[in-house]
Design an enzyme around this catalytic site. Structure first.
Site, PDB file in Angstrom:
ATOM      1  N   GLU A 123       1.013  -1.276  -0.116  1.00 36.59           N
ATOM      2  CA  GLU A 123      -0.050   0.178   0.157  1.00 36.59           C
ATOM      3  C   GLU A 123       0.937   1.237  -0.109  1.00 36.59           C
ATOM      4  O   GLU A 123       1.809   1.185   0.779  1.00 36.59           O
ATOM      5  CB  GLU A 123      -0.704  -0.142   1.097  1.00 36.59           C
ATOM      6  CG  GLU A 123      -1.859  -1.311   1.252  1.00 36.59           C
ATOM      7  CD  GLU A 123      -2.823  -1.194   0.321  1.00 36.59           C
ATOM      8  OE1 GLU A 123      -3.067  -0.261  -0.592  1.00 36.59           O
ATOM      9  OE2 GLU A 123      -3.506  -2.212  -0.205  1.00 36.59           O
ATOM     10  N   CYS A 132      -6.613  -2.077   8.565  1.00 38.67           N
ATOM     11  CA  CYS A 132      -5.585  -1.942   7.843  1.00 38.67           C
ATOM     12  C   CYS A 132      -5.084  -0.658   7.402  1.00 38.67           C
ATOM     13  O   CYS A 132      -4.128  -0.151   7.629  1.00 38.67           O
ATOM     14  CB  CYS A 132      -5.499  -2.887   6.533  1.00 38.67           C
ATOM     15  SG  CYS A 132      -5.772  -4.662   6.937  1.00 38.67           S
ATOM     16  N   HIS A 144      -0.270  -6.009   2.431  1.00 35.50           N
ATOM     17  CA  HIS A 144      -1.526  -6.740   2.344  1.00 35.50           C
ATOM     18  C   HIS A 144      -1.196  -8.271   1.878  1.00 35.50           C
ATOM     19  O   HIS A 144      -0.422  -8.330   0.901  1.00 35.50           O
ATOM     20  CB  HIS A 144      -2.668  -6.297   1.505  1.00 35.50           C
ATOM     21  CG  HIS A 144      -3.733  -5.688   2.113  1.00 35.50           C
ATOM     22  ND1 HIS A 144      -4.168  -4.420   1.990  1.00 35.50           N
ATOM     23  CD2 HIS A 144      -4.368  -5.729   3.534  1.00 35.50           C
ATOM     24  CE1 HIS A 144      -5.076  -4.110   2.899  1.00 35.50           C
ATOM     25  NE2 HIS A 144      -5.270  -4.923   3.653  1.00 35.50           N
TER      26      HIS A 144
END
Length: 219
Positions: A95, A160, A179
């Protein structure tokens, strides 16, 4: 929270703070917890001359806020890497950005953050200073890994995204989120190996950035 040694010499090494999440519906066993616990800390510590601190955090907004801010203050990590599971992920997903608003999904305590916000008054979006495209490229060129790797700009507006933004708000130059896919796609060993490689590449990138900044200050 655990670490591999209490030796005073180790305590002086740069710290990598690595977290996974505990279970939450529908993940009775959270692959991020399994992979983080399985990761070869000793190998990372020896290769990078660092101390790795691992912690599994409950899927609760309030707990994340309290624990993560406390760890930044206590540990002063050189690098913080959070790991979470995505049921949609088919590979490792790095991310690039975290979001401050839009948290409307109940956590394990059936709670929400106030106003659906992570850090009151914070920027809407914070981009990590770690270039995830370069990390992804390094992982995809490593033929020993079973997982490929992609970059993402949407961490999902749940815990998250929330934990990632919390760390980005502390120091975006040394915060990352990964992830991982479910365990029916890849084994815990394969996922842990990919995380280990990603953490190593992230640390080297952060270390080089810090070196350049220090040199610039001394000019």
């Amino acid at each position: 929270m655990g670490d591999s040694s209490n030796d005073s010499a180790v305590e002086q090494r740069p710290i990598i703070y690595l977290t996974g999440f505990g279970p939450f519906p529908p993940h009775g066993v959270n692959p991020s917890q399994v992979a983080v616990e399985h990761l070869d800390v000793t190998k990372l510590e020896e290769e990078l001359d660092v101390k790795v601190v691992k912690e599994i955090i409950p899927v609760e907004y309030e707990k994340v806020t309290k624990v993560v801010k406390q760890r930044w203050k206590e540990l002063k990590p050189k690098l913080t890497v959070h790991v979470g599971v995505s049921g949609q992920a088919e590979t490792l997903v790095l991310e690039q950005v975290g979001h401050n608003n839009g948290y409307s999904r109940l956590d394990n305590c059936r709670c929400l953050p106030s106003r659906g916000e992570c850090c009151p008054g914070g920027e809407e979006v914070i981009t990590s200073g770690i270039r995830m495209d370069l990390i992804s490229r390094a992982l995809n060129s490593d033929t020993s890994l079973k997982l490929t790797c992609v970059k993402s700009t949407d961490a999902g507006r749940f815990l998250c995204d929330f934990i990632f933004y919390t760390s980005l708000h502390e120091d975006k130059s040394r915060s990352a989120f990964i992830h991982v896919p479910t365990l029916n796609r890849f084994s815990k060993e394969d996922i842990a190996s990919a995380i280990e490689k990603a953490v190593k590449e992230m640390y080297l990138q952060v270390n080089e950035h810090d070196r350049v900044e220090i040199e610039a200050l001394n000019v």
